[in-house]
Write a protein that holds these residues in place. Structure first.
Motif, PDB file in Angstrom:
ATOM      1  N   ALA A 107      44.666  31.541  58.530  1.00 35.71           N
ATOM      2  CA  ALA A 107      44.872  32.151  57.209  1.00 35.71           C
ATOM      3  C   ALA A 107      45.018  33.653  57.399  1.00 35.71           C
ATOM      4  CB  ALA A 107      43.689  31.847  56.299  1.00 35.71           C
ATOM      5  N   ASN A 108      46.233  34.146  57.216  1.00 34.31           N
ATOM      6  CA  ASN A 108      46.468  35.581  57.390  1.00 34.31           C
ATOM      7  C   ASN A 108      46.270  36.258  56.041  1.00 34.31           C
ATOM      8  OD1 ASN A 108      47.220  38.015  58.264  1.00 34.31           O
ATOM      9  ND2 ASN A 108      49.352  37.501  58.695  1.00 34.31           N
ATOM     10  N   ILE A 109      45.005  36.486  55.654  1.00 36.18           N
ATOM     11  CA  ILE A 109      44.742  37.004  54.307  1.00 36.18           C
ATOM     12  C   ILE A 109      44.665  38.523  54.330  1.00 36.18           C
ATOM     13  CG2 ILE A 109      43.642  34.938  53.445  1.00 36.18           C
ATOM     14  CD1 ILE A 109      40.977  36.187  53.955  1.00 36.18           C
ATOM     15  N   ASN A 110      44.879  39.113  53.151  1.00 36.67           N
ATOM     16  CA  ASN A 110      44.945  40.576  53.047  1.00 36.67           C
ATOM     17  C   ASN A 110      43.616  41.246  53.307  1.00 36.67           C
ATOM     18  OD1 ASN A 110      47.590  41.088  52.519  1.00 36.67           O
ATOM     19  ND2 ASN A 110      47.388  40.642  50.337  1.00 36.67           N
ATOM     20  N   VAL A 111      42.528  40.562  52.989  1.00 41.04           N
ATOM     21  CA  VAL A 111      41.221  41.200  53.113  1.00 41.04           C
ATOM     22  C   VAL A 111      40.435  40.550  54.251  1.00 41.04           C
ATOM     23  CG1 VAL A 111      40.992  42.063  50.786  1.00 41.04           C
ATOM     24  CG2 VAL A 111      40.448  39.715  51.242  1.00 41.04           C
ATOM     25  N   GLY A 112      41.136  40.273  55.366  1.00 49.06           N
ATOM     26  CA  GLY A 112      40.528  39.543  56.477  1.00 49.06           C
ATOM     27  C   GLY A 112      39.218  40.119  56.950  1.00 49.06           C
ATOM     28  N   ILE A 113      39.165  41.443  57.098  1.00 48.25           N
ATOM     29  CA  ILE A 113      37.957  42.040  57.674  1.00 48.25           C
ATOM     30  C   ILE A 113      36.799  41.928  56.699  1.00 48.25           C
ATOM     31  CG2 ILE A 113      38.523  44.396  56.960  1.00 48.25           C
ATOM     32  CD1 ILE A 113      37.035  43.488  60.295  1.00 48.25           C
ATOM     33  N   LEU A 114      37.110  42.024  55.386  1.00 45.82           N
ATOM     34  CA  LEU A 114      36.047  41.851  54.383  1.00 45.82           C
ATOM     35  C   LEU A 114      35.528  40.417  54.409  1.00 45.82           C
ATOM     36  CD1 LEU A 114      37.135  43.759  51.195  1.00 45.82           C
ATOM     37  CD2 LEU A 114      35.318  44.287  52.760  1.00 45.82           C
TER      38      LEU A 114
ATOM     39  N   VAL B  42      31.801  32.187  41.399  1.00 40.85           N
ATOM     40  CA  VAL B  42      32.482  33.244  40.642  1.00 40.85           C
ATOM     41  C   VAL B  42      33.372  34.068  41.585  1.00 40.85           C
ATOM     42  CG1 VAL B  42      32.123  35.333  39.303  1.00 40.85           C
ATOM     43  CG2 VAL B  42      30.781  33.339  38.826  1.00 40.85           C
ATOM     44  N   GLY B  43      32.869  34.299  42.813  1.00 40.02           N
ATOM     45  CA  GLY B  43      33.692  35.004  43.801  1.00 40.02           C
ATOM     46  C   GLY B  43      34.970  34.238  44.083  1.00 40.02           C
ATOM     47  N   CYS B  44      34.866  32.908  44.209  1.00 41.24           N
ATOM     48  CA  CYS B  44      36.059  32.089  44.448  1.00 41.24           C
ATOM     49  C   CYS B  44      37.024  32.204  43.282  1.00 41.24           C
ATOM     50  CB  CYS B  44      35.675  30.636  44.664  1.00 41.24           C
ATOM     51  SG  CYS B  44      34.768  30.385  46.168  1.00 41.24           S
ATOM     52  N   LEU B  45      36.486  32.258  42.032  1.00 45.58           N
ATOM     53  CA  LEU B  45      37.350  32.405  40.860  1.00 45.58           C
ATOM     54  C   LEU B  45      38.090  33.728  40.905  1.00 45.58           C
ATOM     55  CD1 LEU B  45      35.210  30.967  37.959  1.00 45.58           C
ATOM     56  CD2 LEU B  45      37.324  30.084  38.868  1.00 45.58           C
ATOM     57  N   ALA B  51      42.268  38.735  42.634  1.00 44.38           N
ATOM     58  CA  ALA B  51      41.408  39.898  42.840  1.00 44.38           C
ATOM     59  C   ALA B  51      40.562  39.669  44.081  1.00 44.38           C
ATOM     60  CB  ALA B  51      40.536  40.131  41.615  1.00 44.38           C
ATOM     61  N   GLU B  52      41.239  39.618  45.243  1.00 46.01           N
ATOM     62  CA  GLU B  52      40.537  39.242  46.474  1.00 46.01           C
ATOM     63  C   GLU B  52      39.480  40.265  46.868  1.00 46.01           C
ATOM     64  OE1 GLU B  52      44.079  38.543  48.634  1.00 46.01           O
ATOM     65  OE2 GLU B  52      44.666  40.629  48.513  1.00 46.01           O
ATOM     66  N   PHE B  53      39.796  41.553  46.629  1.00 39.49           N
ATOM     67  CA  PHE B  53      38.826  42.594  46.997  1.00 39.49           C
ATOM     68  C   PHE B  53      37.539  42.414  46.206  1.00 39.49           C
ATOM     69  CE2 PHE B  53      37.047  46.874  46.680  1.00 39.49           C
ATOM     70  CZ  PHE B  53      36.969  47.189  48.015  1.00 39.49           C
ATOM     71  N   LEU B  54      37.673  42.226  44.884  1.00 43.75           N
ATOM     72  CA  LEU B  54      36.480  42.054  44.049  1.00 43.75           C
ATOM     73  C   LEU B  54      35.691  40.828  44.478  1.00 43.75           C
ATOM     74  CD1 LEU B  54      37.644  42.927  40.459  1.00 43.75           C
ATOM     75  CD2 LEU B  54      36.198  44.215  41.981  1.00 43.75           C
ATOM     76  N   GLY B  55      36.411  39.726  44.777  1.00 43.90           N
ATOM     77  CA  GLY B  55      35.721  38.515  45.189  1.00 43.90           C
ATOM     78  C   GLY B  55      34.910  38.723  46.455  1.00 43.90           C
ATOM     79  N   MET B  56      35.537  39.383  47.443  1.00 46.93           N
ATOM     80  CA  MET B  56      34.837  39.612  48.714  1.00 46.93           C
ATOM     81  C   MET B  56      33.654  40.553  48.536  1.00 46.93           C
ATOM     82  SD  MET B  56      36.008  37.807  50.998  1.00 46.93           S
ATOM     83  CE  MET B  56      37.321  36.653  50.982  1.00 46.93           C
ATOM     84  N   ILE B 133      51.926  45.567  44.347  1.00 46.89           N
ATOM     85  CA  ILE B 133      51.022  46.047  45.390  1.00 46.89           C
ATOM     86  C   ILE B 133      49.738  45.253  45.342  1.00 46.89           C
ATOM     87  CG2 ILE B 133      52.001  48.345  45.502  1.00 46.89           C
ATOM     88  CD1 ILE B 133      49.729  49.299  43.776  1.00 46.89           C
ATOM     89  N   SER B 134      49.041  45.235  46.482  1.00 46.17           N
ATOM     90  CA  SER B 134      47.887  44.347  46.569  1.00 46.17           C
ATOM     91  C   SER B 134      46.729  44.909  45.752  1.00 46.17           C
ATOM     92  CB  SER B 134      47.470  44.162  48.014  1.00 46.17           C
ATOM     93  OG  SER B 134      46.715  45.260  48.435  1.00 46.17           O
ATOM     94  N   ASN B 135      45.842  43.991  45.424  1.00 42.45           N
ATOM     95  CA  ASN B 135      44.718  44.301  44.555  1.00 42.45           C
ATOM     96  C   ASN B 135      43.861  45.449  45.088  1.00 42.45           C
ATOM     97  OD1 ASN B 135      41.585  43.187  44.516  1.00 42.45           O
ATOM     98  ND2 ASN B 135      42.558  43.451  42.529  1.00 42.45           N
ATOM     99  N   THR B 136      43.655  45.477  46.422  1.00 44.68           N
ATOM    100  CA  THR B 136      42.830  46.520  47.011  1.00 44.68           C
ATOM    101  C   THR B 136      43.462  47.892  46.808  1.00 44.68           C
ATOM    102  OG1 THR B 136      42.470  44.860  48.703  1.00 44.68           O
ATOM    103  CG2 THR B 136      41.522  47.014  49.074  1.00 44.68           C
ATOM    104  N   HIS B 137      44.787  47.985  47.027  1.00 41.97           N
ATOM    105  CA  HIS B 137      45.482  49.252  46.838  1.00 41.97           C
ATOM    106  C   HIS B 137      45.427  49.692  45.386  1.00 41.97           C
ATOM    107  CE1 HIS B 137      48.040  48.806  50.694  1.00 41.97           C
ATOM    108  NE2 HIS B 137      46.916  49.454  50.889  1.00 41.97           N
ATOM    109  N   GLN B 138      45.600  48.729  44.481  1.00 45.31           N
ATOM    110  CA  GLN B 138      45.546  49.061  43.056  1.00 45.31           C
ATOM    111  C   GLN B 138      44.208  49.674  42.695  1.00 45.31           C
ATOM    112  OE1 GLN B 138      46.284  45.558  40.845  1.00 45.31           O
ATOM    113  NE2 GLN B 138      48.497  45.678  41.039  1.00 45.31           N
ATOM    114  N   LEU B 139      43.138  49.004  43.148  1.00 41.27           N
ATOM    115  CA  LEU B 139      41.797  49.494  42.829  1.00 41.27           C
ATOM    116  C   LEU B 139      41.605  50.895  43.374  1.00 41.27           C
ATOM    117  CD1 LEU B 139      39.357  46.551  43.336  1.00 41.27           C
ATOM    118  CD2 LEU B 139      39.587  47.977  41.351  1.00 41.27           C
ATOM    119  N   GLY B 140      42.040  51.105  44.615  1.00 38.77           N
ATOM    120  CA  GLY B 140      41.893  52.420  45.233  1.00 38.77           C
ATOM    121  C   GLY B 140      42.654  53.473  44.457  1.00 38.77           C
ATOM    122  N   LEU B 141      43.868  53.134  44.051  1.00 36.73           N
ATOM    123  CA  LEU B 141      44.698  54.098  43.323  1.00 36.73           C
ATOM    124  C   LEU B 141      44.053  54.488  42.001  1.00 36.73           C
ATOM    125  CD1 LEU B 141      48.285  52.748  43.921  1.00 36.73           C
ATOM    126  CD2 LEU B 141      47.300  54.863  44.761  1.00 36.73           C
ATOM    127  N   VAL B 142      43.469  53.511  41.323  1.00 39.16           N
ATOM    128  CA  VAL B 142      42.863  53.826  40.027  1.00 39.16           C
ATOM    129  C   VAL B 142      41.549  54.558  40.210  1.00 39.16           C
ATOM    130  CG1 VAL B 142      41.921  52.830  37.948  1.00 39.16           C
ATOM    131  CG2 VAL B 142      43.960  51.871  38.937  1.00 39.16           C
TER     132      VAL B 142
END
Lengths: 335, 208
Positions: A107-114, B42-45, B51-56, B133-142
């Motif tokens: 799975a090449n996911i964007n947040v791999g390290i997290l 909830v993280g999986c949701l 919103a992968e950054f928020l989930g992680m 753009i990816s969710n992480t970049h969006q969050l950082g930009l805001v």
């Protein structure tokens, strides 16, 4: 619906082809660990079963399978059985994102390290659940110690990861590897590599930080009440975690699947072999440290984590950021 | 899309079930375990809506650190077998407070969700609308442009809370021997070893 089933079938096939080599290499790595340990102490180590004793771990596993599983009468049975399963599952689940080459990754996911960081921070649950559910003093003390230790060292591992991410500008593991094409991060971030290595020793409860199972004080820590296959699952999970930490170290600092140098005889060796060689190199360091370093005292361990590693990695983070900013080397993000 | 909704209902049913179990389960330890399960689902949701950054981060911060501390406290205080009296036995003093807090949260949710649903321009930041753009970049930009002040203020509040917690629990213990690496390293034989001539019937007083 049939389409989805097909995709599901392919994924299951891939997962099996990932899991089986990992389990086999865990068995081999246990043998290597004991072998190195023996050689350092001028013993031979396991050398009887199979060629060079390679099948020793399989024989051990067979023995564990046929042993009786004893569940203490006063234990919380559900949690007691769940604990080794959680340890083993978490140790294997994290391998989904480890890239063995540019496209050989589940799975090449964007947040791999997290994802890796999250899974390794969940690893504490197996231990704390096992210790508590045994309903006995020594396992509980071991679990408490272990939880405190793992939570503390996670903090400095997190800051070290931020250090690397500042240089990369992406959370994707493949991007982290590709960013090291010019220069492996072990050279500019050498102090961070050392701290990462020591923290990963503490994170995986390896000697010299194996206080959760310090046999002189706590019998066997959180594993005291476990027997048979459940003990073996803790044990295999621990070694899978160690391999995972080695893989993480080689991705963050040693250039992952990149060859040593991009010149002719070296770059025809396939990428997964480079990755495996780097993991093995780090594991040999793990094994040597187990053999040559005496165990830390608990307060010294905490002091090292909070008063030395955390401030130092924070200062290094500021230094890295200032350097990258001043020389205009911050990674350009193409949005 | 079918698979997506199957997964959505799977995780949300687990989330709701486990949050109900958190407040109804009799043993405190089980409550904490169900809380962890709730966090994970909830993280999986979060991850499912992109919103992968928020989930992680939810997994790392809440499951990896906060819930471990909950578990720690519950295990250390040995309240695992405490019976929660909901409607039977003595009246619990927690219920009125809990009801007030949960009503407030419900009102807040109504205001936020209702406002977001019926007023399109409530989301003032334009950067969030770029979806490629990816969710992480969006969050950082805001976070580091529009809301830098609030971000920094939140950091200061957290720092103050940490210092306060350390101050509250810190106590200087007397009579405890402490190890000082500096003293140990800077010892040299000339002041570490002392030769004393012991007179008979008097002995030596060794300072401790």
């Amino acid at each position: 619906m049939i389409e989805y089933l097909e995709i599901l079938g392919q994924e299951v096939y891939k997962i099996i082809f990932l899991l089986v080599p990992i389990l086999v290499s865990v068995a081999m790595i246990v043998w290597l660990d004991r072998r190195v340990w023996g050689l350092v102490q001028k013993r031979k180590g396991p050398n009887v079963v199979g060629p060079f004793g390679l099948f020793q771990t399989l024989a051990d596993a067979l023995k564990y399978i046929f042993k009786e599983i004893i569940i203490p009468a006063s234990a919380n049975k559900v949690v007691f059985i769940l604990a080794p399963i959680i340890t083993m599952t978490l140790a294997l689940v994290a391998w989904a994102v480890i890239p063995m080459s540019e496209d050989l990754v589940l799975a090449n996911i964007n947040v791999g390290i997290l994802y890796l960081f999250a899974i390794s921070s969940l690893g504490v649950y197996g231990i704390i659940m096992g210790g508590w559910a045994s309903n006995s003093k020594y396992p509980f003390l071991g679990a408490i110690r272990s939880a405190a230790q793992m939570v503390s060292y996670e903090v400095s591992i997190g800051i070290i990861i931020i250090n690397v991410l500042l240089c990369v500008g992406s959370l994707n593991l493949n991007d982290i590897v590709i960013a090291q094409k010019e220069l492996w991060y072990v050279i500019p971030l050498f102090p961070m590599f050392v701290i990462f290595f020591i923290s990963s020793l503490a994170e995986t409860n390896r000697p010299p930080f194996d206080l959760p199972e310090a046999e002189a004080e706590l019998v066997a820590g959180y594993q005291t009440e476990y027997s048979g296959m459940m003990y073996a699952m803790f044990w295999l999970g621990e070694y899978a975690n160690i391999l995972l930490m080695c893989a993480m170290g080689s991705i963050l600092f040693l250039g992952g699947w990149l060859p040593l140098m991009d010149i002719y005889p070296l770059n025809i060796i396939p990428a997964p072999i480079w990755m495996i060689l780097k993991i093995l190199f780090l594991f040999l360091l793990f094994a040597l440290i187990k053999a040559i370093v005496p165990r830390y005292r608990y307060d010294q361990l905490m002091k090292l984590g909070w008063k030395i590693f955390l401030p130092f990695s924070l200062i290094y983070l500021v230094l890295t950021a200032s350097f990258l900013f001043y020389f205009d080397k911050l990674p350009k993000v193409n949005i | 899309m079918i698979v997506h909704s199957i997964f959505f209902y799977f995780f949300s049913v687990i989330a709701i079930f486990s949050s109900l179990m958190v407040i109804t389960s009799r043993s405190t330890i089980n409550s904490v375990f169900f809380l962890i399960l709730d966090f994970i689902s909830v993280g999986c949701l979060f991850i499912m809506v992109g919103a992968e950054f928020l989930g992680m981060i939810l997994l790392i911060v809440y499951v990896g650190a906060v819930a471990v501390l909950f578990l720690f406290v519950v295990m250390m205080l040995n309240v695992a077998e405490q019976k929660q009296s909901w409607f039977i036995g003595k009246k619990s003093t927690h219920i009125p407070t809990g009801l007030i807090v949960s009503t407030l949260i419900l009102l807040e949710l109504l205001v936020v969700v209702g406002g977001w649903k019926y007023k399109e321009d409530l989301m003032s930041s334009s950067t969030l609308l770029l979806s490629e753009i990816s969710n992480t970049h969006q969050l950082g930009l805001v976070m580091y442009t529009d809301y830098i002040l609030y971000f920094q203020l939140a950091g200061i509040v957290l720092l103050l809370a940490m210092i306060g917690a350390i101050l509250l629990t810190f106590r200087e213990r007397v009579g405890v021997k402490k190890q000082s690496y500096l003293n140990q390293i800077s010892r040299d034989p000339s002041n570490a070893v002392e030769l004393i001539e012991v007179k008979s019937n008097q002995g030596v007083k060794v300072d401790d």
